[in-house]
Structure formats: structure tokens, C-alpha cells
Design a protein around this motif. Structure first.
Motif, PDB file in Angstrom:
ATOM      1  N   ASP A  38       0.818  -1.227   0.000  1.00 53.68           N
ATOM      2  CA  ASP A  38       0.000   0.000   0.000  1.00 53.68           C
ATOM      3  C   ASP A  38       0.850   1.275   0.000  1.00 53.68           C
ATOM      4  N   GLN A  39       2.174   1.126   0.121  1.00 58.95           N
ATOM      5  CA  GLN A  39       3.015   2.338   0.165  1.00 58.95           C
ATOM      6  C   GLN A  39       3.894   2.516  -1.082  1.00 58.95           C
ATOM      7  N   PHE A  40       4.155   1.402  -1.786  1.00 59.03           N
ATOM      8  CA  PHE A  40       5.054   1.477  -2.955  1.00 59.03           C
ATOM      9  C   PHE A  40       4.454   0.721  -4.127  1.00 59.03           C
ATOM     10  N   GLY A 335      18.796  -6.727   1.153  1.00 59.26           N
ATOM     11  CA  GLY A 335      17.440  -6.560   0.615  1.00 59.26           C
ATOM     12  C   GLY A 335      16.481  -6.169   1.734  1.00 59.26           C
ATOM     13  N   ARG A 336      16.574  -6.892   2.836  1.00 58.68           N
ATOM     14  CA  ARG A 336      15.665  -6.613   3.967  1.00 58.68           C
ATOM     15  C   ARG A 336      15.897  -5.203   4.505  1.00 58.68           C
ATOM     16  N   LEU A 337      17.165  -4.837   4.713  1.00 62.70           N
ATOM     17  CA  LEU A 337      17.446  -3.526   5.301  1.00 62.70           C
ATOM     18  C   LEU A 337      17.020  -2.389   4.356  1.00 62.70           C
ATOM     19  N   LEU A 338      17.263  -2.567   3.072  1.00 60.38           N
ATOM     20  CA  LEU A 338      16.888  -1.498   2.130  1.00 60.38           C
ATOM     21  C   LEU A 338      15.362  -1.311   2.138  1.00 60.38           C
ATOM     22  N   GLY A 339      14.628  -2.412   2.164  1.00 58.59           N
ATOM     23  CA  GLY A 339      13.158  -2.319   2.241  1.00 58.59           C
ATOM     24  C   GLY A 339      12.752  -1.524   3.472  1.00 58.59           C
ATOM     25  N   LYS A 340      13.352  -1.863   4.606  1.00 56.45           N
ATOM     26  CA  LYS A 340      12.997  -1.160   5.851  1.00 56.45           C
ATOM     27  C   LYS A 340      13.406   0.308   5.784  1.00 56.45           C
ATOM     28  N   ASN A 341      14.558   0.588   5.167  1.00 56.27           N
ATOM     29  CA  ASN A 341      15.016   1.977   5.084  1.00 56.27           C
ATOM     30  C   ASN A 341      14.127   2.821   4.180  1.00 56.27           C
ATOM     31  N   VAL A 343      10.969   2.392   3.786  1.00 55.32           N
ATOM     32  CA  VAL A 343       9.777   2.665   4.601  1.00 55.32           C
ATOM     33  C   VAL A 343      10.100   3.782   5.601  1.00 55.32           C
ATOM     34  N   ARG A 344      11.292   3.718   6.195  1.00 51.44           N
ATOM     35  CA  ARG A 344      11.701   4.776   7.137  1.00 51.44           C
ATOM     36  C   ARG A 344      11.708   6.137   6.451  1.00 51.44           C
ATOM     37  N   ARG A 345      12.193   6.173   5.227  1.00 45.88           N
ATOM     38  CA  ARG A 345      12.233   7.456   4.509  1.00 45.88           C
ATOM     39  C   ARG A 345      10.821   8.012   4.344  1.00 45.88           C
ATOM     40  N   MET A 346       9.866   7.150   4.021  1.00 45.96           N
ATOM     41  CA  MET A 346       8.466   7.596   3.860  1.00 45.96           C
ATOM     42  C   MET A 346       7.958   8.227   5.156  1.00 45.96           C
ATOM     43  N   ARG A 347       8.460   7.687   6.286  1.00 40.23           N
ATOM     44  CA  ARG A 347       7.987   8.189   7.586  1.00 40.23           C
ATOM     45  C   ARG A 347       8.849   9.339   8.108  1.00 40.23           C
ATOM     46  N   GLY A 348       9.820   9.752   7.324  1.00 42.73           N
ATOM     47  CA  GLY A 348      10.714  10.832   7.741  1.00 42.73           C
ATOM     48  C   GLY A 348      11.706  10.408   8.814  1.00 42.73           C
ATOM     49  N   GLN A 349      11.918   9.120   8.951  1.00 40.93           N
ATOM     50  CA  GLN A 349      12.861   8.636   9.972  1.00 40.93           C
ATOM     51  C   GLN A 349      14.264   8.482   9.376  1.00 40.93           C
TER      52      GLN A 349
END
Ligand SMILES: Cc1cc2nc3c(=O)[nH]c(=O)nc-3n(C[C@H](O)[C@H](O)[C@H](O)COP(=O)(O)OP(=O)(O)OC[C@H]3O[C@@H](n4cnc5c(N)ncnc54)[C@H](O)[C@@H]3O)c2cc1C
Length: 446
Positions: A38-40, A335-341, A343-349
Motif C-alpha cells: 500500500d506504500q510502494f 534486501g531486507r534492510l533497504l526495504g525497511k530503510n 519505509v523509514r524514509r516515507m515516515r521521515g525517519q
């Protein structure tokens, strides 16, 4: 008949950030799992339409497993997603100025681009070896090699010429890394338990399995202790190991080494090295030793929105001055870390840097013969390492179907010593092999 003009990538427009991933291997698939639907919008472009579990590829080549048992269609992996778009195409270039990638059937734009193209066989510029040898990088390679091996035994069985028979029974494997070692061990077990029953008229004491390497030990990426144990296991199985030995040419009939020695063989397997599968378009300074230089967030040197993960990425740091090993774990973890990162960017983290967790490495030589290097400089060998190898490989195989088929095959083999898939589905004909062509033609003439 299709015309290229009739085709296009046909990717739907979106208001979400579009992540274009080149490749469908370990890194690409794991990354996709961590990108919420739902985000990408995720667009995956791969020249293979399946996800293959390469550590078991040698078992397909030696008739121990069906090709389909170690692969899953990429579409099936993500069939529960609404905004995942897979296209079975090779990416031919990256165009950072327009933020697009190019394929045979058109371009697609990206907000984020992830290069996860892995490696290809490295022939060190020797076109003759590339043309005449067998690689082992995907299912097509494995099925071709399986056909070649089975055809060689069939032809040896009917050969009137002892010299030709010997060359059919000589198998040369260049490269004593995990792929070469596992292939050699598997062939040696086949020679011991399977082939004499299939071909009672052939003397399999004449079958030679040569494992050659330019370095001074087998399994160079593993600890010296594991190398030593592997060497002993291979010798017990009757594998002819030749170290400090470089192949200089192969014309399809004779392997010539740099020191002048020659071996007549119809089968040279090339497992002697890999090179990064780079894509045209990024500046030359982003590439070092065939891999994209990336920072600790996997961003390619000089780019905010282009990433490289897995085998193709070169992330150098104090702990890993030459980059991470080109094995499955760095690809999965990046792969896992990039996916999480993302998502973090979308949240401004803020982003988390990559820190590789080395889980150790394993290699199998045969039944109850394996070696393992564990974190903390500990090594295991023999039965216990073999059990660990079996469990780890079942655990990482993707999908219940694959796990079930592989386990069933292994159990069958454990009790019967048999290899159930000794089947030539697609005859392999080497370029210019007139006899091979005629045999293949005879099978389909009507
Ligand atoms: C025979 C073999 C045995 C192995 N055994 C082990 C093992 O026992 N343990 C271990 O840890 N590792 C092992 N490895 C290594 C491991 O498989 C790799 O490290 C891992 O697959 C790397 O993942 P990746 O995502 O970087 O690349 P890959 O998994 O190789 O995926 C690359 C993807 O990119 C696609 N691609 C490439 N170029 C293009 C292009 N231009 N356009 C579109 N698509 C493209 C390919 O089709 C593929 O889908 C083995 C590898 C092989 C070949």
C-alpha cells in the motif's frame, strides 16, 4: 509471430513512489517482501522469470533433484499483491538523467532504482572456453549439463574407440570453490552407486573426475581446516584434485593447462569465477572490480536514488575491506534492510546503516561428509556438518512445495542411493557436434 513494436512494458501509472528492481534473485525477492504493497509500487524486471535456489543447482545437474524443485515462479511469490508488476525482460541500460531504465520493449521511469543483478560466469576474456565449456549459473545450465553427462555415458557405452571412450568418461571441473567441490563429490557418489548399475558393460574405474584450481587449496573461501577436511573427503571419494593449475584453453576436446599438461574430455565445467552483471549507463567510477561501489545504505556512489544490493554491490568498510562475500546472506540481509530503510524514509525517519551478520558457511562433499565454518572461528565436519547442511538448505528453500519435493528426493536417495532424475529431456548438442545433432534429430524425426 510477434513483432517487437507490438509489445510494451505496460506498467500502470501510480501516485505512489515507484521502486524499479532489476533482478529476481535473493536480494530482489527479499527486498520486495519488505516493501508494503500500500506504500510502494514495485516493478521487477528480470531476465529469468523464476526465483532459483542456486545452492542446490549442482544436484539438478547430477540428476538428484528435478529442476522445478529448486525454483518458484516469481509471479507466484507475490500473487497476493495488487501493485507488484513483474516483467520477464533484460534491462539493457540505466539512464540516470531521465530516471528511467531501458529494455528491449521500452523504458520505465523510477523514483528508486535497485540493481540486484548478481553475477555471471567469468571466463577471464577467453571466448573459446566460454563457447565450449558448461557453466552452472541457472536451471538451463544445470539441465544442459545433466543432458551432457548422461549423453556422455550413453556414448561411452557404445564407443568402439578406447580413446574416445576415455574422453567421454573424463569430467574436468575448473574451480574448487563450493560449486566445484559439491559437483565433484556428487559425481563421485554417482560413479560409485548409480552408474555401474545403469551401464554394466562400462568399467567405471575408468571414469575420472578432475577438480582443478589455480590456488593452492580447495574451498579457498572457507577456513584452512575445512579446506583440509574437504580435500581428504574428496580424495576418499576418488576425485583427482589438481591445485596451482590454470586452464589456458579448451577446444571442446582437449583441456590445456598453463604448464602444458593436457586432458582429453568432452565435458569441461566452468566454475572458476564470477564477474558482476553490471548494466550499462552509470559512470565508470561507480564500478570497482565489476561491482557497484555503495555506501552503508547501499546507495551507489554519487546517487541518492539508485541502490545496488547483493553480489553486485561492493560495500567496503573496516571489517570488510574487500566488500562482503558474494553469497546469499549479504544479498538477503541488504534486501531486507533497504526495504525497511525505504519505509523509514516515507515516515521521515533516519536510515539504519548495514551491518553484516555472518552466519558462517557450509559445504557438502557427499553422504555424511560436509564441512561448516561457524561464527567465532569454529569448524565442524562429518555427519554433524552434513545434518546442519541438510536443515539449513531445507529452511532457506522457498515455498512448501519445494521443501516437500526436495525432502522426498533426499529421503529416497538416503535409502536407495538412487538418482531419480537421470532423464535426458532436452538433448544437449555442442556447436559443431555432428554425431550429437544426428542423435538429437533421431529422437524427434517423426
Ligand atoms: C551454483 C551456485 C551455487 C551457490 N551456492 C551457494 C551456497 O551454497 N551458499 C551461498 O550462500 N551462496 C551460494 N551461491 C551464491 C548465491 O546464490 C548468490 O550470492 C546470491 O544468489 C546473490 O543474490 P543476488 O540477489 O545478488 O543475485 P542473484 O540471486 O544471482 O540474482 C540476480 C538476478 O538478476 C537477474 N539479472 C541479471 N542481469 C539482469 C539484467 N540485465 N536485466 C534483468 N535481470 C537481470 C538474474 O536473472 C537474476 O534473477 C551459489 C551460487 C551459484 C550460482
Amino acid at each position: 509471430m510477434l513483432h517487437l513494436e507490438q509489445l510494451s512494458l505496460n506498467i500502470p501509472e501510480t501516485t505512489k513512489p515507484r521502486v524499479v528492481i532489476i533482478g529476481g534473485g535473493f536480494g530482489a525477492v527479499n527486498l520486495t517482501k519488505y516493501l508494503p504493497d500500500d506504500q510502494f509500487q514495485v516493478v521487477m524486471l528480470s531476465k529469468q522469470h523464476y526465483y532459483g535456489f542456486w545452492p542446490l543447482l549442482y544436484q539438478v545437474a547430477t540428476a538428484g533433484l528435478e529442476p522445478e524443485s529448486i525454483a518458484e515462479p516469481i509471479r507466484k511469490l507475490f500473487d497476493d499483491r495488487n501493485d507488484f508488476h513483474f516483467r520477464f525482460v533484460r534491462v539493457t541500460s540505466i539512464n540516470p538523467a531521465t530516471k528511467t531504465v531501458t529494455t528491449l520493449i521500452g523504458d520505465v521511469s523510477y523514483d528508486y532504482l535497485v540493481i540486484a543483478t548478481g553475477t555471471k560466469s567469468n571466463y577471464f576474456g577467453n571466448e573459446q572456453i566460454k563457447h565450449n565449456s558448461f557453466g552452472l549459473k541457472n536451471l538451463t545450465d544445470a539441465v544442459n549439463l545433466r543432458s551432457q553427462l548422461l549423453q556422455s555415458f550413453e556414448q561411452a557405452n557404445i564407443s568402439k574407440d578406447p580413446e574416445l571412450r576415455q574422453s567421454l568418461l573424463n569430467i574436468v571441473i575448473a574451480g574448487a570453490g563450493p560449486t566445484g567441490v559439491e559437483l565433484a563429490g556428487s559425481l563421485a557418489e554417482m560413479r560409485q552407486h548409480v552408474l555401474p548399475r545403469d551401464y554394466p558393460g562400462l568399467d567405471f574405474r575408468l571414469m575420472n573426475i578432475y577438480l582443478v584450481d589455480g590456488l593452492d587449496r580447495v574451498l579457498p573461501p572457507m577456513s584452512p581446516e575445512s579446506s583440509k577436511n574437504t580435500h581428504q573427503y574428496l580424495e576418499k571419494l576418488g576425485v583427482n584434485i589438481k591445485l596451482n593449475k590454470l586452464v589456458s584453453s579448451y577446444d571442446g576436446e582437449t583441456v590445456t593447462f598453463k604448464d602444458g599438461e593436457q586432458i582429453k574430455t568432452q565435458t569441461l565445467v566452468w566454475a572458476a569465477g564470477v564477474a558482476g552483471a553490471t548494466v550499462e549507463g552509470l559512470p565508470a567510477e561507480t564500478i570497482e572490480r565489476g561491482r557497484y561501489l555503495v555506501n552503508q545504505f547501499n546507495q551507489v556512489l554519487g546517487f541518492e536514488d539508485i541502490f545496488a544490493i547483493g553480489d553486485i554491490a561492493l560495500m567496503k568498510n573496516e571489517k570488510w575491506p574487500k566488500g562482503h562475500p558474494q553469497v546469499a546472506q549479504p544479498a538477503l540481509q541488504q534486501g531486507r534492510l533497504l526495504g525497511k530503510n525505504l519505509v523509514r524514509r516515507m515516515r521521515g525517519q533516519t536510515w539504519e546503516p548495514f551491518d553484516y551478520f555472518d552466519k558462517g558457511s557450509l559445504a557438502i562433499v557427499g553422504r555424511a561428509r560436509a564441512v561448516a565454518d561457524l561464527p567465532g572461528n569454529k569448524s565442524l565436519k562429518g555427519f554433524i556438518a552434513w545434518i546442519a547442511w541438510l536443515f539449513v538448505h531445507i529452511y532457506y528453500l522457498i515455498g512448501f512445495r519445494s521443501k516437500l519435493i526436495v525432502m522426498t528426493n533426499w529421503l529416497y536417495r538416503l535409502f536407495t542411493y538412487q538418482r531419480g532424475t537421470r532423464i535426458i529431456i532436452q538433448p544437449y548438442v555442442q556447436p559443431g557436434d555432428k554425431v550429437g545433432e544426428e542423435f538429437a534429430r533421431q529422437q524427434t524425426v517423426d
